[in-house]
Design a protein around this motif. Structure first.
Motif, PDB file in Angstrom:
ATOM      1  N   LYS A 133     -47.629 -16.276  16.103  1.00  0.00           N
ATOM      2  CA  LYS A 133     -47.740 -14.864  16.458  1.00  0.00           C
ATOM      3  C   LYS A 133     -46.437 -14.156  16.096  1.00  0.00           C
ATOM      4  CE  LYS A 133     -51.111 -15.533  20.096  1.00  0.00           C
ATOM      5  NZ  LYS A 133     -52.255 -14.898  19.536  1.00  0.00           N
ATOM      6  N   HIS A 134     -46.606 -12.962  15.537  1.00  0.00           N
ATOM      7  CA  HIS A 134     -45.473 -12.146  15.119  1.00  0.00           C
ATOM      8  C   HIS A 134     -45.662 -10.739  15.675  1.00  0.00           C
ATOM      9  CE1 HIS A 134     -44.490 -15.176  12.012  1.00  0.00           C
ATOM     10  NE2 HIS A 134     -45.800 -15.246  11.831  1.00  0.00           N
ATOM     11  N   VAL A 135     -44.580 -10.163  16.218  1.00  0.00           N
ATOM     12  CA  VAL A 135     -44.612  -8.756  16.610  1.00  0.00           C
ATOM     13  C   VAL A 135     -44.074  -7.990  15.420  1.00  0.00           C
ATOM     14  CG1 VAL A 135     -43.721  -6.995  18.165  1.00  0.00           C
ATOM     15  CG2 VAL A 135     -44.303  -9.253  19.056  1.00  0.00           C
ATOM     16  N   ILE A 136     -44.902  -7.081  14.922  1.00  0.00           N
ATOM     17  CA  ILE A 136     -44.562  -6.412  13.678  1.00  0.00           C
ATOM     18  C   ILE A 136     -45.081  -4.977  13.713  1.00  0.00           C
ATOM     19  CG2 ILE A 136     -46.646  -7.267  12.552  1.00  0.00           C
ATOM     20  CD1 ILE A 136     -44.999  -7.661  10.027  1.00  0.00           C
ATOM     21  N   CYS A 137     -44.335  -4.063  13.094  1.00  0.00           N
ATOM     22  CA  CYS A 137     -44.787  -2.672  13.058  1.00  0.00           C
ATOM     23  C   CYS A 137     -45.623  -2.444  11.796  1.00  0.00           C
ATOM     24  CB  CYS A 137     -43.618  -1.691  13.132  1.00  0.00           C
ATOM     25  SG  CYS A 137     -42.662  -1.540  11.640  1.00  0.00           S
ATOM     26  N   ILE A 138     -46.377  -1.380  11.808  1.00  0.00           N
ATOM     27  CA  ILE A 138     -47.263  -1.040  10.691  1.00  0.00           C
ATOM     28  C   ILE A 138     -46.473  -0.957   9.393  1.00  0.00           C
ATOM     29  CG2 ILE A 138     -48.605   0.884   9.720  1.00  0.00           C
ATOM     30  CD1 ILE A 138     -50.240  -0.733  11.578  1.00  0.00           C
ATOM     31  N   ASP A 139     -45.287  -0.361   9.429  1.00  0.00           N
ATOM     32  CA  ASP A 139     -44.488  -0.193   8.213  1.00  0.00           C
ATOM     33  C   ASP A 139     -44.103  -1.531   7.587  1.00  0.00           C
ATOM     34  OD1 ASP A 139     -44.624   2.491   8.798  1.00  0.00           O
ATOM     35  OD2 ASP A 139     -42.610   2.596   9.656  1.00  0.00           O
ATOM     36  N   GLU A 140     -43.962  -2.572   8.395  1.00  0.00           N
ATOM     37  CA  GLU A 140     -43.537  -3.880   7.898  1.00  0.00           C
ATOM     38  C   GLU A 140     -44.701  -4.795   7.513  1.00  0.00           C
ATOM     39  OE1 GLU A 140     -41.477  -5.080  11.390  1.00  0.00           O
ATOM     40  OE2 GLU A 140     -39.586  -4.179  10.777  1.00  0.00           O
ATOM     41  N   MET A 141     -45.907  -4.461   7.946  1.00  0.00           N
ATOM     42  CA  MET A 141     -47.053  -5.358   7.758  1.00  0.00           C
ATOM     43  C   MET A 141     -47.343  -5.695   6.301  1.00  0.00           C
ATOM     44  SD  MET A 141     -50.049  -4.431  10.375  1.00  0.00           S
ATOM     45  CE  MET A 141     -49.998  -4.955  12.057  1.00  0.00           C
ATOM     46  N   ARG A 142     -47.353  -4.695   5.461  1.00  0.00           N
ATOM     47  CA  ARG A 142     -47.750  -4.912   4.064  1.00  0.00           C
ATOM     48  C   ARG A 142     -46.823  -5.899   3.356  1.00  0.00           C
ATOM     49  NH1 ARG A 142     -49.106  -0.180  -0.140  1.00  0.00           N
ATOM     50  NH2 ARG A 142     -50.914  -1.269  -0.881  1.00  0.00           N
ATOM     51  N   ASP A 143     -45.513  -5.771   3.568  1.00  0.00           N
ATOM     52  CA  ASP A 143     -44.551  -6.604   2.859  1.00  0.00           C
ATOM     53  C   ASP A 143     -44.148  -7.851   3.631  1.00  0.00           C
ATOM     54  OD1 ASP A 143     -44.472  -4.747   0.753  1.00  0.00           O
ATOM     55  OD2 ASP A 143     -43.035  -3.510   1.860  1.00  0.00           O
ATOM     56  N   PHE A 144     -44.694  -8.046   4.811  1.00  0.00           N
ATOM     57  CA  PHE A 144     -44.314  -9.180   5.648  1.00  0.00           C
ATOM     58  C   PHE A 144     -44.705 -10.500   4.999  1.00  0.00           C
ATOM     59  CE2 PHE A 144     -45.300 -12.296   8.969  1.00  0.00           C
ATOM     60  CZ  PHE A 144     -44.092 -12.324   9.643  1.00  0.00           C
ATOM     61  N   GLU A 145     -43.765 -11.427   4.955  1.00  0.00           N
ATOM     62  CA  GLU A 145     -44.043 -12.790   4.476  1.00  0.00           C
ATOM     63  C   GLU A 145     -43.638 -13.753   5.584  1.00  0.00           C
ATOM     64  OE1 GLU A 145     -45.502 -13.884   1.707  1.00  0.00           O
ATOM     65  OE2 GLU A 145     -45.797 -11.806   1.042  1.00  0.00           O
ATOM     66  N   CYS A 146     -44.558 -14.595   5.986  1.00  0.00           N
ATOM     67  CA  CYS A 146     -44.315 -15.562   7.046  1.00  0.00           C
ATOM     68  C   CYS A 146     -43.335 -16.628   6.549  1.00  0.00           C
ATOM     69  CB  CYS A 146     -45.624 -16.195   7.472  1.00  0.00           C
ATOM     70  SG  CYS A 146     -45.403 -17.417   8.776  1.00  0.00           S
ATOM     71  N   THR A 147     -42.311 -16.914   7.355  1.00  0.00           N
ATOM     72  CA  THR A 147     -41.342 -17.944   7.009  1.00  0.00           C
ATOM     73  C   THR A 147     -41.421 -19.145   7.940  1.00  0.00           C
ATOM     74  OG1 THR A 147     -39.682 -16.817   8.386  1.00  0.00           O
ATOM     75  CG2 THR A 147     -39.716 -16.292   6.026  1.00  0.00           C
ATOM     76  N   ARG A 148     -42.367 -19.112   8.852  1.00  0.00           N
ATOM     77  CA  ARG A 148     -42.534 -20.218   9.800  1.00  0.00           C
ATOM     78  C   ARG A 148     -43.397 -21.301   9.211  1.00  0.00           C
ATOM     79  NH1 ARG A 148     -44.265 -17.260  15.360  1.00  0.00           N
ATOM     80  NH2 ARG A 148     -42.501 -15.878  15.542  1.00  0.00           N
ATOM     81  N   GLY A 149     -43.184 -22.514   9.635  1.00  0.00           N
ATOM     82  CA  GLY A 149     -44.081 -23.630   9.318  1.00  0.00           C
ATOM     83  C   GLY A 149     -44.044 -24.049   7.866  1.00  0.00           C
ATOM     84  N   ASN A 150     -44.825 -25.078   7.576  1.00  0.00           N
ATOM     85  CA  ASN A 150     -44.912 -25.640   6.240  1.00  0.00           C
ATOM     86  C   ASN A 150     -46.124 -25.025   5.541  1.00  0.00           C
ATOM     87  OD1 ASN A 150     -44.869 -27.161   3.964  1.00  0.00           O
ATOM     88  ND2 ASN A 150     -45.117 -29.136   4.984  1.00  0.00           N
ATOM     89  N   HIS A 151     -45.920 -24.378   4.406  1.00  0.00           N
ATOM     90  CA  HIS A 151     -46.999 -23.703   3.710  1.00  0.00           C
ATOM     91  C   HIS A 151     -47.438 -24.440   2.452  1.00  0.00           C
ATOM     92  CE1 HIS A 151     -46.579 -20.413   6.413  1.00  0.00           C
ATOM     93  NE2 HIS A 151     -45.335 -20.194   6.049  1.00  0.00           N
ATOM     94  N   THR A 152     -46.963 -25.641   2.238  1.00  0.00           N
ATOM     95  CA  THR A 152     -47.372 -26.388   1.049  1.00  0.00           C
ATOM     96  C   THR A 152     -48.733 -26.982   1.295  1.00  0.00           C
ATOM     97  OG1 THR A 152     -46.244 -28.359   1.839  1.00  0.00           O
ATOM     98  CG2 THR A 152     -45.010 -26.912   0.362  1.00  0.00           C
ATOM     99  N   LYS A 153     -49.479 -27.096   0.233  1.00  0.00           N
ATOM    100  CA  LYS A 153     -50.838 -27.633   0.358  1.00  0.00           C
ATOM    101  C   LYS A 153     -50.941 -28.982  -0.286  1.00  0.00           C
ATOM    102  CE  LYS A 153     -53.124 -23.264   0.688  1.00  0.00           C
ATOM    103  NZ  LYS A 153     -54.148 -22.396   0.293  1.00  0.00           N
TER     104      LYS A 153
END
Length: 147
Positions: free
Chosen positions: A127-147
């Motif tokens: 869960k991330h608290v984020i404002c509308i202005d940041e939503m579009r460019d937001f990139e998650c840096t948590r966890g392992n994203h490799t597949k």
């Protein structure tokens, strides 16, 4: 088939197959009455009616219909500016259009004239608290994203 009826349909820009089906159901009408019926029948321009329509997605974000080709091909813009393409109008009306980044967003409040949401990330499920202005460019840096 009656060639003169088909010619009348073509001359009046009427779909012959629809006119023939209508004629079969309404055998009491003359060819001229059927042609007149289709000539006066108004087609509905759903694109101009539905363009700009707004709804709330089940993930909690407001969305707007920005392009309407037909009921099975619409483009929708979320309030953060993200656009999703080739969606279904029925799903739009029911709120079933998913945001590509967020599984769920809940409005938590406003601060300094900005709306803030608690959003569940599709990648890390965090869960991330984020404002509308940041939503579009937001990139998650948590966890392992490799597949």
């Amino acid at each position: 088939m009656n060639n003169s009826f088909a010619k009348k349909c073509r001359d009046n820009n009427i779909d012959c197959s629809k006119a023939y089906k209508f004629r079969a159901k309404h055998s009491d009408l003359t060819d001229e009455q059927i042609i007149e019926y289709y000539r006066n029948k108004k087609t509905i321009d759903y694109a101009s009616i539905r363009l700009g329509e707004r709804n709330i997605s089940l993930n909690g974000l407001e969305m707007e219909l920005v392009k309407y080709i037909n009921s099975h091909d619409i483009d929708v813009q979320f309030e953060d500016g993200t656009i999703v393409y080739h969606k279904n109008y029925t799903n739009f009306k029911k709120g079933y259009i998913p945001h590509p980044k967020y599984k769920n967003c809940q409005y938590v409040g406003a601060f300094k004239n900005k709306k803030y949401f608690l959003c569940t990330c599709r990648k890390c499920k965090g869960k991330h608290v984020i404002c509308i202005d940041e939503m579009r460019d937001f990139e998650c840096t948590r966890g392992n994203h490799t597949k």
